[in-house]
Design a protein around this motif. Structure first.
Motif, mmCIF file in Angstrom:
data_model
loop_
_atom_site.group_PDB
_atom_site.id
_atom_site.type_symbol
_atom_site.label_atom_id
_atom_site.label_comp_id
_atom_site.label_asym_id
_atom_site.label_seq_id
_atom_site.Cartn_x
_atom_site.Cartn_y
_atom_site.Cartn_z
ATOM 1 N N GLY A 12 0.821 -1.214 0.000
ATOM 2 C CA GLY A 12 0.000 0.000 0.000
ATOM 3 C C GLY A 12 0.848 1.254 0.000
ATOM 4 O O GLY A 12 1.685 1.433 0.886
ATOM 5 N N PRO A 22 -0.944 7.296 2.201
ATOM 6 C CA PRO A 22 -0.114 8.088 3.114
ATOM 7 C C PRO A 22 0.651 7.242 4.128
ATOM 8 O O PRO A 22 1.837 7.494 4.382
ATOM 9 C CB PRO A 22 -1.119 9.014 3.819
ATOM 10 N N THR A 23 0.007 6.198 4.672
ATOM 11 C CA THR A 23 0.662 5.404 5.725
ATOM 12 C C THR A 23 1.878 4.659 5.159
ATOM 13 O O THR A 23 2.965 4.683 5.745
ATOM 14 C CB THR A 23 -0.344 4.394 6.330
ATOM 15 N N ASP A 51 1.819 -1.176 -4.720
ATOM 16 C CA ASP A 51 0.421 -0.720 -4.658
ATOM 17 C C ASP A 51 -0.321 -1.289 -5.861
ATOM 18 O O ASP A 51 0.224 -1.363 -6.963
ATOM 19 C CB ASP A 51 0.339 0.805 -4.659
ATOM 20 N N ARG A 52 -1.569 -1.668 -5.626
ATOM 21 C CA ARG A 52 -2.331 -2.304 -6.709
ATOM 22 C C ARG A 52 -2.805 -1.288 -7.743
ATOM 23 O O ARG A 52 -3.144 -1.648 -8.854
ATOM 24 C CB ARG A 52 -3.492 -3.110 -6.158
ATOM 25 N N HIS A 53 -2.828 -0.005 -7.387
ATOM 26 C CA HIS A 53 -3.240 1.008 -8.357
ATOM 27 C C HIS A 53 -2.117 1.314 -9.357
ATOM 28 O O HIS A 53 -0.968 0.986 -9.111
ATOM 29 C CB HIS A 53 -3.656 2.296 -7.643
ATOM 30 N N ARG A 68 -9.608 13.475 -0.482
ATOM 31 C CA ARG A 68 -9.984 12.732 0.736
ATOM 32 C C ARG A 68 -9.612 13.513 2.003
ATOM 33 O O ARG A 68 -10.131 14.582 2.219
ATOM 34 C CB ARG A 68 -9.388 11.334 0.701
ATOM 35 N N ALA A 69 -8.704 12.971 2.849
ATOM 36 C CA ALA A 69 -8.381 13.683 4.092
ATOM 37 C C ALA A 69 -7.746 15.027 3.764
ATOM 38 O O ALA A 69 -7.023 15.146 2.777
ATOM 39 C CB ALA A 69 -7.419 12.848 4.919
ATOM 40 N N GLN A 75 -5.125 15.178 0.844
ATOM 41 C CA GLN A 75 -4.378 13.921 0.943
ATOM 42 C C GLN A 75 -3.523 13.689 -0.293
ATOM 43 O O GLN A 75 -2.406 13.187 -0.203
ATOM 44 C CB GLN A 75 -5.374 12.778 1.131
ATOM 45 N N LEU A 96 -1.018 -7.515 -3.684
ATOM 46 C CA LEU A 96 -0.795 -8.674 -2.816
ATOM 47 C C LEU A 96 -2.046 -9.546 -2.880
ATOM 48 O O LEU A 96 -3.149 -9.087 -2.565
ATOM 49 C CB LEU A 96 -0.576 -8.222 -1.368
ATOM 50 N N ASP A 110 -2.536 -1.230 3.628
ATOM 51 C CA ASP A 110 -3.361 -1.373 2.427
ATOM 52 C C ASP A 110 -4.830 -1.037 2.657
ATOM 53 O O ASP A 110 -5.710 -1.591 2.000
ATOM 54 C CB ASP A 110 -3.189 -2.787 1.827
ATOM 55 N N TYR A 150 -19.912 9.017 0.307
ATOM 56 C CA TYR A 150 -19.293 7.809 0.851
ATOM 57 C C TYR A 150 -19.925 7.451 2.180
ATOM 58 O O TYR A 150 -20.398 8.311 2.913
ATOM 59 C CB TYR A 150 -17.775 7.950 0.975
ATOM 60 N N ASP A 157 -5.511 2.795 7.958
ATOM 61 C CA ASP A 157 -6.896 2.339 7.788
ATOM 62 C C ASP A 157 -7.010 0.811 7.802
ATOM 63 O O ASP A 157 -8.084 0.281 8.040
ATOM 64 C CB ASP A 157 -7.476 2.864 6.461
ATOM 65 N N GLY A 161 -7.986 10.697 10.919
ATOM 66 C CA GLY A 161 -7.728 9.420 10.261
ATOM 67 C C GLY A 161 -6.355 9.307 9.630
ATOM 68 O O GLY A 161 -5.552 8.450 10.009
ATOM 69 N N MET A 162 -6.079 10.157 8.658
ATOM 70 C CA MET A 162 -4.804 10.077 7.956
ATOM 71 C C MET A 162 -3.643 10.291 8.937
ATOM 72 O O MET A 162 -2.625 9.603 8.891
ATOM 73 C CB MET A 162 -4.765 11.121 6.843
HETATM 74 C C1 LIG Z 1 -14.124 10.391 0.607
HETATM 75 C C2 LIG Z 1 -13.211 10.294 1.786
HETATM 76 C C3 LIG Z 1 -13.009 11.408 2.591
HETATM 77 C C4 LIG Z 1 -12.174 11.346 3.692
HETATM 78 N N1 LIG Z 1 -11.982 12.469 4.448
HETATM 79 C C5 LIG Z 1 -11.134 12.424 5.502
HETATM 80 C C6 LIG Z 1 -10.863 13.588 6.282
HETATM 81 O O1 LIG Z 1 -11.416 14.663 6.048
HETATM 82 N N2 LIG Z 1 -9.969 13.491 7.291
HETATM 83 C C7 LIG Z 1 -9.302 12.308 7.587
HETATM 84 O O2 LIG Z 1 -8.454 12.269 8.492
HETATM 85 N N3 LIG Z 1 -9.543 11.197 6.883
HETATM 86 C C8 LIG Z 1 -10.437 11.231 5.850
HETATM 87 N N4 LIG Z 1 -10.643 10.108 5.126
HETATM 88 C C9 LIG Z 1 -9.900 8.908 5.507
HETATM 89 C C10 LIG Z 1 -8.477 8.939 4.939
HETATM 90 O O3 LIG Z 1 -8.557 9.083 3.552
HETATM 91 C C11 LIG Z 1 -7.765 7.674 5.375
HETATM 92 O O4 LIG Z 1 -7.659 7.651 6.789
HETATM 93 C C12 LIG Z 1 -6.370 7.531 4.759
HETATM 94 O O5 LIG Z 1 -6.436 7.436 3.359
HETATM 95 C C13 LIG Z 1 -5.672 6.285 5.308
HETATM 96 O O6 LIG Z 1 -4.456 6.102 4.650
HETATM 97 P P1 LIG Z 1 -3.834 4.665 4.443
HETATM 98 O O7 LIG Z 1 -2.546 4.893 3.741
HETATM 99 O O8 LIG Z 1 -3.836 3.942 5.739
HETATM 100 O O9 LIG Z 1 -4.871 3.889 3.497
HETATM 101 P P2 LIG Z 1 -5.302 4.231 1.995
HETATM 102 O O10 LIG Z 1 -5.218 5.685 1.734
HETATM 103 O O11 LIG Z 1 -6.608 3.553 1.786
HETATM 104 O O12 LIG Z 1 -4.182 3.542 1.107
HETATM 105 C C14 LIG Z 1 -4.140 2.141 0.945
HETATM 106 C C15 LIG Z 1 -3.371 1.822 -0.328
HETATM 107 O O13 LIG Z 1 -3.205 0.424 -0.382
HETATM 108 C C16 LIG Z 1 -3.428 -0.007 -1.717
HETATM 109 N N5 LIG Z 1 -3.853 -1.423 -1.669
HETATM 110 C C17 LIG Z 1 -5.003 -1.908 -1.164
HETATM 111 N N6 LIG Z 1 -5.019 -3.259 -1.253
HETATM 112 C C18 LIG Z 1 -3.851 -3.622 -1.825
HETATM 113 C C19 LIG Z 1 -3.274 -4.874 -2.170
HETATM 114 N N7 LIG Z 1 -3.908 -6.044 -1.941
HETATM 115 N N8 LIG Z 1 -2.065 -4.902 -2.772
HETATM 116 C C20 LIG Z 1 -1.399 -3.737 -3.009
HETATM 117 N N9 LIG Z 1 -1.898 -2.517 -2.685
HETATM 118 C C21 LIG Z 1 -3.099 -2.459 -2.093
HETATM 119 C C22 LIG Z 1 -4.486 0.928 -2.253
HETATM 120 O O14 LIG Z 1 -4.442 0.985 -3.661
HETATM 121 C C23 LIG Z 1 -4.110 2.237 -1.600
HETATM 122 O O15 LIG Z 1 -3.254 3.022 -2.392
HETATM 123 C C24 LIG Z 1 -11.514 10.137 4.028
HETATM 124 C C25 LIG Z 1 -11.731 9.012 3.238
HETATM 125 C C26 LIG Z 1 -12.586 9.068 2.139
HETATM 126 C C27 LIG Z 1 -12.824 7.830 1.313
#
Ligand SMILES: Cc1cc2nc3c(=O)[nH]c(=O)nc-3n(C[C@H](O)[C@H](O)[C@H](O)COP(=O)(O)OP(=O)(O)OC[C@H]3O[C@@H](n4cnc5c(N)ncnc54)[C@H](O)[C@@H]3O)c2cc1C
Length: 527
Positions: A9, A12-13, A32-34, A42-43, A105, A129, A162, A266, A286, A298-299
């Motif tokens: 993934g 951001p994390t 990353d799968r994208h 988003r955030a 974000q 993955l 992820d 959402y 997440d 969240g982020m």
């Molecule tokens: C519409 C929307 C609005 C939001 N607004 C807010 C906000 O205002 N404030 C806030 O704090 N948070 C907000 N959030 C939440 C915030 O976006 C998340 O907390 C943040 O993106 C978490 O980051 P992450 O890196 O943990 O996960 P993600 O951003 O979900 O990243 C996960 C990554 O893993 C990749 N992945 C997934 N499965 C696989 C796999 N099997 N193999 C390889 N890669 C994979 C995905 O493609 C993705 O790029 C919002 C979310 C949404 C959907």
């Protein structure tokens, strides 16, 4: 092993973890799968604690240049201005970043991605993955590409960054208990004019719900977040044009929209993974916890999961610490996530409840309580510490050791050491955070002479900083309630590991070997 750490993934994390590992000399494979970076905002709230971490990564200035610092939030009830929650004034003595930085974000990911490229690490896109097995020594991952090909790869450790539908979590069989909220959120990036106080967050509370206006870069650019009005719920095709009348009806004729550049709806869930680790695999961001966006946490929480794990994982990968050190990741971060879930859940239910009583409470009582409470400095300080995440602490962690009888109001083991401006060797006052090296531990010797780094076998991991308790520093140390003399041993992430009145090299050496589990006992070498 093909790689020491496989990061699944590049949200951001994952980007934060890859950066923090790279700075510590650990090269990870990040997939990353994208096909490429996400373009969705988003955030958009970057909290002070995250900016402090960004500063150490060398990206705070860029984030600051691209974002809009918001120093307060205005609370409106049924169209009337009720109160202003000030962040700026009260936060000024607590952090170099006394505001929420409004920065999408996508921009955060771009800045972290660029930083990663600077250290020659690139994300392997289009790589998903799909399989994961592990034994005591490592994990074997199956990675698939869109053309149907796949490959197996071995990794000593796997970091599941992820997202909410985490494959690492599912393949590890870790339950993700929780539930969706019944409400559907909408989010819109708009050009709008109205009663909103510029450059600040505006919270509008209505009998029917709420709307938040976040100031975005550029004139009259606002991100609006709200819940769909009851009449529009249950439909999949709700456009911004359909939502606009209800926002206008509540906000009054003064609100007008010139453009909407992005709109999405959402559903949100509140869920937490039963464990953040299964043997060789970790869950972060997440993948480990999701909750309502109330408070813009969240982020930021995901980024700080990564910051907590990175230094520990780097020490273990380099063979400098026993893997038992990694137990503290889950011990420290699970309570943070659970507390966050509970508080955001309570706040969210209060804000979105459809009941008539809740509507009255929201507009007549809540706004007044907020107005009253936020006028007091104690509440403002408490609120700032909570929202900015500088108040997150790990006092019950096995890595936190404070002496018996340590003053209640003094910083203690587990706390983020406070931000101070101090005179070190000369009379020039310097920013303590700028002097800290977050790839090593720091021993602050306050009002006592520093111990030579050479006194420890693992001295290269430890830096000494003497802080004279003289006239130049007295006020600042007293303000932070720091006993004089005292010593504070800071972990690389800036949290206090050990503290006490007088720094004793043998006590510190014992802490390093017994608590941090450094593999070669760090005993004083002069003995
Ligand atoms: C519409 C929307 C609005 C939001 N607004 C807010 C906000 O205002 N404030 C806030 O704090 N948070 C907000 N959030 C939440 C915030 O976006 C998340 O907390 C943040 O993106 C978490 O980051 P992450 O890196 O943990 O996960 P993600 O951003 O979900 O990243 C996960 C990554 O893993 C990749 N992945 C997934 N499965 C696989 C796999 N099997 N193999 C390889 N890669 C994979 C995905 O493609 C993705 O790029 C919002 C979310 C949404 C959907």
């Amino acid at each position: 092993m093909d790689t020491d750490v496989l990061i699944v993934g590049a949200g951001p994390t994952g980007l934060m973890l890859a950066n923090q590992l790279a700075r510590r000399g650990v090269r990870a494979l990040i997939i990353d799968r994208h096909a490429g970076p996400s373009r969705e905002t988003r955030a958009l709230g970057v909290q002070a604690r995250t900016l402090e971490i960004y500063a150490k990564l060398g990206i705070a200035d860029r984030a600051r240049a691209l974002g809009t610092p918001s120093t307060g939030a205005n609370i409106w009830a049924e169209g009337r201005w009720m109160a202003r929650a000030s962040l700026g004034e009260v936060g000024r003595s607590m952090t170099p970043y006394p505001y929420i930085l409004i920065l999408g974000q996508d921009d955060n990911e771009r800045i972290m991605g660029d930083r990663l490229r600077d250290v020659d690490v690139s994300v392997e896109w289009n790589t998903e993955l799909v399989g994961l097995e592990q034994d005591g020594d490592g994990a074997a991952a199956t990675l698939a590409r869109p053309d149907g090909t796949s490959r197996r790869l071995t990794a000593a450790w796997v970091a599941g960054c992820d997202g909410a539908h985490s494959a690492v979590r599912e393949l590890s069989g870790i339950p993700f208990a929780g539930a969706p909220y019944e409400h559907v959120f909408f989010v819109a990036d708009t050009e709008a004019t109205g009663t909103m106080v510029p450059d600040q967050v505006n919270v509008y509370l209505w009998r029917q719900g709420f709307h938040l206006f976040f100031p975005m870069r550029g004139a009259n650019h606002w991100r609006i977040v709200g819940i769909l009005p009851p009449a529009l719920r249950g439909r999949d095709d709700v456009t911004f044009d359909a939502v606009m009348p209800s926002v206008r009806a509540e906000a009054g004729a003064g609100l007008s929209f010139q453009a909407c550049t992005w709109y999405s709806t959402y559903r949100i869930h509140h869920r937490s993974a039963a464990r953040f680790r299964d043997r060789r695999c970790f869950l972060l961001g997440d993948a480990a916890h999701i909750h309502s966006p109330v408070g813009a946490q969240g982020m930021n929480t995901g980024l700080q999961d990564a910051y907590n794990l990175a230094w520990k994982l780097a020490l273990v990968v380099e063979g400098r610490a026993h893997p038992a050190l990694l137990d503290s990741y889950e011990d420290e971060r699970v309570p943070v996530a659970r507390r966050l879930l509970n508080t955001t859940d309570r706040a969210f239910r209060l804000i979105v409840s459809d009941s008539w009583l809740a509507g009255v409470f929201r507009t007549k009582v809540l706004a007044r309580i907020a107005a009253f409470a936020l006028s007091g400095e104690r509440v403002q300080r408490f609120a700032f510490r909570a929202v900015s995440q500088i108040g997150i602490r790990y006092r019950s962690s096995a890595l936190s050791v404070s002496p018996e009888g340590w003053p209640d109001d003094a910083p203690r083991a587990g706390d983020r050491f406070p931000w101070l401006s101090l005179a070190f060797e000369s009379d020039t006052v310097e920013d303590l955070f700028e002097k800290l090296d977050d790839t090593r531990m720091t021993l602050l010797a306050i009002g006592q002479s520093a111990i030579a780094e050479s006194a420890f076998d693992r001295g290269d991991l430890l830096r000494m900083l003497a802080i004279p308790a003289n006239g130049a520093n007295e006020r600042e140390l007293a303000r932070a309630r720091i006993p004089r003399p005292s010593f504070y041993l800071l972990r690389p992430d800036g949290h206090v590991g050990l503290c006490g009145p007088r720094a004793d090299p043998s006590v510190i050496a014992r802490y390093l070997s017994e608590r941090l589990r450094l593999t070669e006992p760090a005993r004083p070498s002069h003995r």
